[in-house]
Motif scaffolding. Sequence first.
Motif, PDB file in Angstrom:
ATOM      1  N   LEU A 294       0.828  -1.208   0.000  1.00 20.99           N
ATOM      2  CA  LEU A 294       0.000   0.000   0.000  1.00 20.99           C
ATOM      3  C   LEU A 294       0.862   1.258   0.000  1.00 20.99           C
ATOM      4  O   LEU A 294       0.454   2.299  -0.499  1.00 20.99           O
ATOM      5  CB  LEU A 294      -0.903   0.021   1.240  1.00 20.99           C
ATOM      6  N   SER A 295       2.050   1.161   0.582  1.00 18.85           N
ATOM      7  CA  SER A 295       2.921   2.330   0.646  1.00 18.85           C
ATOM      8  C   SER A 295       3.696   2.547  -0.640  1.00 18.85           C
ATOM      9  O   SER A 295       4.468   3.497  -0.738  1.00 18.85           O
ATOM     10  CB  SER A 295       3.908   2.194   1.801  1.00 18.85           C
ATOM     11  N   GLY A 296       3.509   1.641  -1.594  1.00 19.56           N
ATOM     12  CA  GLY A 296       4.169   1.856  -2.874  1.00 19.56           C
ATOM     13  C   GLY A 296       5.441   1.049  -3.064  1.00 19.56           C
ATOM     14  O   GLY A 296       6.200   1.309  -3.988  1.00 19.56           O
ATOM     15  N   VAL A 297       5.687   0.070  -2.203  1.00 17.91           N
ATOM     16  CA  VAL A 297       6.835  -0.809  -2.402  1.00 17.91           C
ATOM     17  C   VAL A 297       6.451  -1.873  -3.433  1.00 17.91           C
ATOM     18  O   VAL A 297       5.375  -2.456  -3.336  1.00 17.91           O
ATOM     19  CB  VAL A 297       7.229  -1.492  -1.071  1.00 17.91           C
ATOM     20  N   SER A 298       7.333  -2.103  -4.408  1.00 12.43           N
ATOM     21  CA  SER A 298       7.027  -3.148  -5.404  1.00 12.43           C
ATOM     22  C   SER A 298       7.380  -4.500  -4.798  1.00 12.43           C
ATOM     23  O   SER A 298       8.470  -5.023  -5.020  1.00 12.43           O
ATOM     24  CB  SER A 298       7.840  -2.960  -6.671  1.00 12.43           C
ATOM     25  N   THR A 299       6.463  -5.032  -4.045  1.00 16.65           N
ATOM     26  CA  THR A 299       6.769  -6.241  -3.272  1.00 16.65           C
ATOM     27  C   THR A 299       7.168  -7.409  -4.168  1.00 16.65           C
ATOM     28  O   THR A 299       8.061  -8.176  -3.819  1.00 16.65           O
ATOM     29  CB  THR A 299       5.566  -6.655  -2.415  1.00 16.65           C
ATOM     30  N   LYS A 300       6.515  -7.527  -5.324  1.00 20.80           N
ATOM     31  CA  LYS A 300       6.841  -8.662  -6.193  1.00 20.80           C
ATOM     32  C   LYS A 300       8.262  -8.564  -6.705  1.00 20.80           C
ATOM     33  O   LYS A 300       8.988  -9.555  -6.755  1.00 20.80           O
ATOM     34  CB  LYS A 300       5.876  -8.711  -7.371  1.00 20.80           C
ATOM     35  N   ARG A 301       8.643  -7.372  -7.110  1.00 24.43           N
ATOM     36  CA  ARG A 301       9.991  -7.203  -7.642  1.00 24.43           C
ATOM     37  C   ARG A 301      11.030  -7.502  -6.564  1.00 24.43           C
ATOM     38  O   ARG A 301      12.028  -8.167  -6.820  1.00 24.43           O
ATOM     39  CB  ARG A 301      10.151  -5.780  -8.171  1.00 24.43           C
ATOM     40  N   VAL A 302      10.774  -7.027  -5.366  1.00 29.87           N
ATOM     41  CA  VAL A 302      11.720  -7.280  -4.277  1.00 29.87           C
ATOM     42  C   VAL A 302      11.830  -8.787  -4.031  1.00 29.87           C
ATOM     43  O   VAL A 302      12.924  -9.340  -3.947  1.00 29.87           O
ATOM     44  CB  VAL A 302      11.289  -6.537  -2.997  1.00 29.87           C
TER      45      VAL A 302
ATOM     46  N   MET B  54     -10.246   2.651  -4.154  1.00 34.62           N
ATOM     47  CA  MET B  54     -10.152   2.854  -5.600  1.00 34.62           C
ATOM     48  C   MET B  54      -9.374   4.115  -5.933  1.00 34.62           C
ATOM     49  O   MET B  54      -8.640   4.161  -6.916  1.00 34.62           O
ATOM     50  CB  MET B  54     -11.542   2.937  -6.198  1.00 34.62           C
ATOM     51  N   ILE B  55      -9.553   5.137  -5.096  1.00 29.04           N
ATOM     52  CA  ILE B  55      -8.778   6.353  -5.325  1.00 29.04           C
ATOM     53  C   ILE B  55      -7.301   6.066  -5.076  1.00 29.04           C
ATOM     54  O   ILE B  55      -6.424   6.631  -5.718  1.00 29.04           O
ATOM     55  CB  ILE B  55      -9.246   7.483  -4.376  1.00 29.04           C
ATOM     56  N   SER B  56      -7.038   5.150  -4.158  1.00 32.55           N
ATOM     57  CA  SER B  56      -5.655   4.879  -3.750  1.00 32.55           C
ATOM     58  C   SER B  56      -4.978   3.809  -4.575  1.00 32.55           C
ATOM     59  O   SER B  56      -3.860   3.418  -4.267  1.00 32.55           O
ATOM     60  CB  SER B  56      -5.627   4.444  -2.289  1.00 32.55           C
ATOM     61  N   GLY B  57      -5.671   3.280  -5.573  1.00 30.88           N
ATOM     62  CA  GLY B  57      -5.043   2.295  -6.442  1.00 30.88           C
ATOM     63  C   GLY B  57      -4.968   0.893  -5.862  1.00 30.88           C
ATOM     64  O   GLY B  57      -4.274   0.034  -6.389  1.00 30.88           O
ATOM     65  N   VAL B  58      -5.680   0.665  -4.768  1.00 27.99           N
ATOM     66  CA  VAL B  58      -5.648  -0.677  -4.175  1.00 27.99           C
ATOM     67  C   VAL B  58      -6.652  -1.581  -4.877  1.00 27.99           C
ATOM     68  O   VAL B  58      -6.393  -2.759  -5.104  1.00 27.99           O
ATOM     69  CB  VAL B  58      -5.962  -0.616  -2.670  1.00 27.99           C
ATOM     70  N   VAL B  73      -8.497   8.910 -15.551  1.00 34.79           N
ATOM     71  CA  VAL B  73      -7.235   8.259 -15.192  1.00 34.79           C
ATOM     72  C   VAL B  73      -7.521   6.816 -14.770  1.00 34.79           C
ATOM     73  O   VAL B  73      -8.646   6.479 -14.401  1.00 34.79           O
ATOM     74  CB  VAL B  73      -6.531   8.975 -14.018  1.00 34.79           C
ATOM     75  N   THR B  74      -6.499   5.991 -14.888  1.00 35.65           N
ATOM     76  CA  THR B  74      -6.592   4.681 -14.247  1.00 35.65           C
ATOM     77  C   THR B  74      -5.587   4.691 -13.102  1.00 35.65           C
ATOM     78  O   THR B  74      -4.531   5.298 -13.200  1.00 35.65           O
ATOM     79  CB  THR B  74      -6.227   3.542 -15.211  1.00 35.65           C
ATOM     80  N   VAL B  75      -5.969   4.028 -12.038  1.00 34.59           N
ATOM     81  CA  VAL B  75      -5.098   3.982 -10.864  1.00 34.59           C
ATOM     82  C   VAL B  75      -4.834   2.512 -10.541  1.00 34.59           C
ATOM     83  O   VAL B  75      -5.403   1.957  -9.614  1.00 34.59           O
ATOM     84  CB  VAL B  75      -5.750   4.694  -9.662  1.00 34.59           C
ATOM     85  N   PRO B  76      -3.957   1.888 -11.337  1.00 38.01           N
ATOM     86  CA  PRO B  76      -3.783   0.441 -11.191  1.00 38.01           C
ATOM     87  C   PRO B  76      -3.032   0.012  -9.927  1.00 38.01           C
ATOM     88  O   PRO B  76      -3.207  -1.103  -9.472  1.00 38.01           O
ATOM     89  CB  PRO B  76      -2.988   0.052 -12.444  1.00 38.01           C
ATOM     90  N   THR B  77      -2.214   0.897  -9.388  1.00 32.41           N
ATOM     91  CA  THR B  77      -1.397   0.515  -8.223  1.00 32.41           C
ATOM     92  C   THR B  77      -1.301   1.690  -7.259  1.00 32.41           C
ATOM     93  O   THR B  77      -1.544   2.838  -7.644  1.00 32.41           O
ATOM     94  CB  THR B  77       0.052   0.169  -8.646  1.00 32.41           C
ATOM     95  N   PRO B  78      -0.928   1.422  -6.011  1.00 33.80           N
ATOM     96  CA  PRO B  78      -0.682   2.526  -5.068  1.00 33.80           C
ATOM     97  C   PRO B  78       0.410   3.472  -5.573  1.00 33.80           C
ATOM     98  O   PRO B  78       0.325   4.673  -5.340  1.00 33.80           O
ATOM     99  CB  PRO B  78      -0.233   1.813  -3.790  1.00 33.80           C
ATOM    100  N   GLN B  79       1.401   2.918  -6.288  1.00 33.95           N
ATOM    101  CA  GLN B  79       2.437   3.790  -6.834  1.00 33.95           C
ATOM    102  C   GLN B  79       1.824   4.781  -7.815  1.00 33.95           C
ATOM    103  O   GLN B  79       2.178   5.961  -7.827  1.00 33.95           O
ATOM    104  CB  GLN B  79       3.514   2.987  -7.570  1.00 33.95           C
TER     105      GLN B  79
END
Lengths: 410, 266
Positions: A294-302, B54-58, B73-79
Motif C-alpha cells: 500500500l505504501s508503494g513498495v514493489s513487493t513482487k519485484r523485491v 479505488m482512489i488509492s489504487g488498491v 485516469v486509471t489507478v492500477p497501483t498505489p504507486q
Amino acid sequence: MSVDMNTTPNLPAGERARVPLSQRLGGLGGNARQYGIFGALVVIILLFQVLTDGKLLLANNVASLFQQNAYVMILAIGMVMVIVAGHIDLSVGSVVAFVGGIVALSMRDLDLPWAVAILIGLAAGALVGAWQGFWVAYIGIPAFIVTLAGMLVFRGLALVLVGETVAGLPPEFISIAGGSLPNVLGFVGNADVVTLVIGAVAFLALAFTQVRARQSMRKHNLHAEPVGVFITKLVLVALGIGALTVILSFSAGGTPIVLVIVGVLVVVYSFLMGRTVFGRHIYAIGGNRAAAALSGVSTKRVDFWIFVNIGVLAAVAAIVTTSRAGAAIAAAGQNYELDAIAACFIGGAAVTGGIGRISGAIVGALIMGVLNMGLSIMAVDPAWQQAIKGLVLLLAVAFDLLNKRRAGTR
Amino acid sequence: MSDEARVPLLAMRGITMRFGAVEALVDVDLEVHAHEVVALVGDNGAGKSTLAKMISGVLQPDAGIIEIDGEPVTVPTPQAAAALGVATVFQDLALCENLDVTSNLFLGRELRSRWVRDDGQMEEVARRILRSLSSRIPSVRSPLSTLSKGQRQSVAIARTLIGSPRIVVLDEPTAALSVVQTAEVLTHIEQLRNLGLAVVLISHNMTDVRAVADRIEVLRHGRNNGSLDVATSSYEEVIAAITGAPTEPRPAQHAPLRSSTTAWPA
Ligand SMILES: Nc1ncnc2c1ncn2[C@@H]1O[C@H](COP(=O)(O)OP(=O)(O)OP(=O)(O)O)[C@@H](O)[C@H]1O
Ligand SMILES: [Mg+2]
C-alpha cells in the motif's frame, strides 16, 4: 562487521524517556540482541579455547575454521535476506550440487578456463533463482513449497548431470577454497605481512565509515551516541580485527582466499541491507507485506530479486564447495540449507520475518563453526556434535523469544 | 474559486464494485474540489473504504471512471496513485511494526543521495513533520511496535505530509485518538484545505465531520444516499440519510454521538 548500522529493526522496547535507550544505544550497531550474539560468540570461543587446551585458536585452526565454514556464511547471507522478507529457501543445498556439477563439467568436459566456468556457474545460479523467484513473486506460491520442489528438482538434476564424480579440476580452481593470498610482502618474524596489511586496512576502512556516519548524524542535528561509547566500540572492534589478523598472519598460508570472498560479501550485503532503499524494502515486506504494498513498495519485484540473489550466492557456495572437495559429486551440499537457516536464527533473525541482519547471520555461522571445530578437536562423537548443535539452535531462539516477551514486544 | 468549482479535482462517476455476490458499490458518484473537505459517511459495510481504496489504487472498479482535473485516469497501483498526487491514510493504517517512525513515514518514497538512502535527511524531515502535528511520539527512531494505537495513527496521518499530494483520503483517521489529538488532526485537515488540496474524510464521528467538512456524501448499501451541505443540513437529516429512515422521526438515541465512533442505530 558492524557496517550495517541502520537503526531500523528491532530496537529494544520500553522507551518513553526523553532520550530513549534505543537512541542512546542506537549507533552501537542497533540493539542489545546484536551484542548478545557477539557476546555469545566470544564466550563460546573462550570456552572451547579452555576445553581444547588452547588448540582452538591455533593459527592453522582459525584459518581452516573459515575454510570449512565459508559455504555456511555465504549461504547465510542470502538466507537472512530471504528470511527477513518472510520467506525460506530449502533448495540451496541441492542448488550447490547442481551448480557445482555445471562448473566442474564445463572445466573438465568443455575444457573452458576456470574463470569462464565460474561465470557460467554464477549465471546458472541466477537462472535457478529467477525460476524460483518467478513462482514465489509472480504466481504467489509460498516459498516453502517452491523451494521444497526446488530441493527435489535440483538434486535430481544434479544426479542426472553428475552421474559419477567429476574430478581432475584445474589447480587454480582447487586453490579457491584451500589456498591463501600469496605472501608477496614477505614476513615479519613469522607473520605474513599481506595479512597484517589487510587487517589494518579493514579496520581503518571500518573506522572511517563509522566516523563519517557519525559526522553525518551531527550534520543533521541528530542524536549520536556519546563519544565514550563510540570510542569504546572502535577499540573493541580494533581488538577483534587485530587478534584475528595476528593469529591468521602466523597460519601456514596467511589469509585464506575464502575469507576475502566472505569479507567482501559481508561488506557489500551489509551495505545493501543497511543503507539502500532495496534493503529497507526487504525489511518492510517482512514486517507487513500488505502495508509495504500500500505504501508503494514493489513487493513482487523485491521478492523476485531476493531469490535471484540467493541463487547467485548458492552458486558462489557451490564453487567454494566443489573447489574444496576437488571434485563435483551429486550428493554435495546435503543439508546446507539447514546449516544456513540455523545460522540465521541463531544470529537473531525472526521466524516471522522483518528482523535479522547480515552480521547476525555471519556470527550465527561462526558460532556453529566454532562448535564444530571445538567438538572435533575434543574428539566428540559426530552424532553427539549434531545433537549439541541442535540444542544450541533451540536455546538461542528460546532465549531470544523470552527476552522479547520480557521486553513486552510481541 | 468559481473556475475550480466547475472542474472537480477528483471525480468518480458510476463506480460499481462486486465482491462475489456482495455488491459493495453500485453506480456511485463522488466529486471533490480543490479547497474542499468532503465527508464520506455511512453505516458499517456501506462501501466507504472500498471507494477510498479505488482512489488509492488498491482496488479497481468493475465499472465507472475516475477523473483527476477532468482527465480520466486509471489507478492500477498505489504507486500510480502516489504519482497522481493521491495520499491515503488507510483504515487499518498500513504501517510496518518492525520499522521505526521515520522509515514508515518515508516507506515507498525514500530520499536518496546517490545510491544510498539519505537517512539523516529523512530523520530531520520526520522530526519537523511530527513536531508540526504536535504528535506525542517519543522519538522518530521508535519502532512502531512500541507505539500506542493513537501514536501509530499520528504516524499514518503524518505520511500525508510527505511528497506534495493534491488529494488526501483519510479513512477514519481519528478513530483511536484522544480529544487533543483529534483536535490536532482536524486542524491538520483544515490546513490541507487551506493549501488548496481536495480532502476525502471518512468518519463515523458526526462532531468531527461537522467541524471540518464542507459537504457530506452519504453512502448506504453501496449507493449514493444523499449529498448534504454541512452549513444547512441538520444532524437528523444526516442520520436519516445514513439509516435510510424517513426524515422526520428523530432516532431514539440522539445524545451526543461524540463518543460512539462505530455504532449507529440500525
Ligand atoms: N476484499 C473484500 N472481499 C469481499 N468483500 C469485501 C471486501 N472488501 C469489502 N467487502 C465488502 O464490501 C462491503 C463494503 O465494505 P467497506 O469496507 O467498504 O465498508 P465501510 O463502509 O468501509 O465499513 P466500515 O464503516 O465498517 O469501515 C462490505 O459488505 C464488505 O463485506
Ligand atoms: Mg471502512
